[in-house]
Design an enzyme around this catalytic site. Structure first.
Site, PDB file in Angstrom:
ATOM      1  CG  HIS A 141     -13.359 -16.028   4.879  1.00 23.27           C
ATOM      2  ND1 HIS A 141     -13.266 -17.424   4.642  1.00 23.27           N
ATOM      3  CD2 HIS A 141     -12.459 -15.509   3.890  1.00 23.27           C
ATOM      4  CE1 HIS A 141     -12.616 -17.871   3.781  1.00 23.27           C
ATOM      5  NE2 HIS A 141     -12.354 -16.705   2.914  1.00 23.27           N
ATOM      6  CD  GLU A 142     -13.706 -12.037   2.354  1.00 24.47           C
ATOM      7  OE1 GLU A 142     -12.599 -12.039   1.718  1.00 24.47           O
ATOM      8  OE2 GLU A 142     -14.433 -13.309   1.889  1.00 24.47           O
ATOM      9  N   GLY A 164     -17.622 -12.805  -0.760  1.00 24.14           N
ATOM     10  CA  GLY A 164     -16.395 -11.923  -0.254  1.00 24.14           C
ATOM     11  C   GLY A 164     -15.394 -12.112  -1.098  1.00 24.14           C
ATOM     12  CB  CYS A 201     -11.388 -19.443   0.365  1.00 29.67           C
ATOM     13  SG  CYS A 201     -10.300 -17.816   0.128  1.00 29.67           S
ATOM     14  CG  LEU A 202     -14.129 -16.403  -4.792  1.00 32.55           C
ATOM     15  CD1 LEU A 202     -14.463 -14.910  -4.983  1.00 32.55           C
ATOM     16  CD2 LEU A 202     -14.916 -17.304  -5.518  1.00 32.55           C
ATOM     17  CD  GLN A 229      -9.707 -13.783  -1.540  1.00 31.93           C
ATOM     18  OE1 GLN A 229     -10.494 -12.964  -1.071  1.00 31.93           O
ATOM     19  NE2 GLN A 229      -9.853 -14.983  -1.939  1.00 31.93           N
ATOM     20  CG  HIS A 235      -8.528 -13.571   2.667  1.00 35.95           C
ATOM     21  ND1 HIS A 235      -7.813 -14.227   2.204  1.00 35.95           N
ATOM     22  CD2 HIS A 235      -9.662 -13.935   2.510  1.00 35.95           C
ATOM     23  CE1 HIS A 235      -8.604 -15.345   1.631  1.00 35.95           C
ATOM     24  NE2 HIS A 235      -9.652 -15.134   1.950  1.00 35.95           N
TER      25      HIS A 235
HETATM   26 NI    NI Z   1     -11.424 -16.198   1.166  1.00 33.40          NI
END
Ligand code: NI
Length: 177
Positions: free
Chosen positions: A135-136, A46, A93-94, A51, A139
């Protein structure tokens, strides 16, 4: 194909709430494409627009396995309309490369969003899909998975992450020599 740079923690953009998309126009469709390209390149399950430094409520998710066909889920202006149950999942998480921590979430969620055509739709997910959507969407609200930890756990995770970042910097310096 436009793979964008992923913003890493700490960066203020990651803790800033994103704004609703007024109209799903060409710019938004390009943003969706860039998010998908960047997520698949990383690779990750995701990625949310903040991000890549864009404060719009747009996120992409794909929980398909490496040996399966891609199955891209695009959520524009998503809202969680139902949640039930509890699950603890080890999340990454990226924007925190190398950090994996167990987080408590709802086991099932129903999300209402716009698709790339600008049409309202609903998607229900459980387990990994539910975790990824929560999670997304977090963000988009400027909330990070570390914000979902107890204070003690968060302090430990931050120490671990700082070590990971230090090692990355050392590795980068070694490459320069
Ligand atoms: Ni993340």
């Amino acid at each position: 194909m436009a793979v964008r740079d992923i913003v890493l923690y700490p960066n203020d953009v990651l803790s800033t709430p994103a704004k609703d998309v007024d109209k799903v126009d060409d710019d938004v469709q390009q943003l969706v494409q860039d998010l998908a390209d960047t997520m698949y390149d990383a690779p990750g399950v995701g990625l949310a627009a903040p991000q890549i430094g864009v404060l719009k409520r747009v996120t992409v998710i794909d929980i398909s396995k490496p040996d399966e066909e891609n199955n891209l889920l695009v959520l524009i202006n998503p809202q969680i309309v139902e949640r039930s149950g509890k699950i603890t999942w080890e999340e990454g998480c990226l924007s925190f490369p190398g950090l994996y921590e167990k987080i408590d979430r709802a086991r099932q969620v129903k999300v209402r969003a716009l698709n790339v055509e600008g049409e309202v739709f609903e998607v229900e997910g459980e387990e990994l899909l539910a975790v990824a959507m929560q999670h997304e969407i977090d963000h988009l609200d400027g909330v990070l998975f570390t914000d979902r930890m107890s204070q003690l756990k968060k302090r430990r995770a931050m120490k671990k992450y700082k070590k990971i970042l230090d090692r990355r910097e050392e590795a980068a310096e070694d490459e320069d020599e």
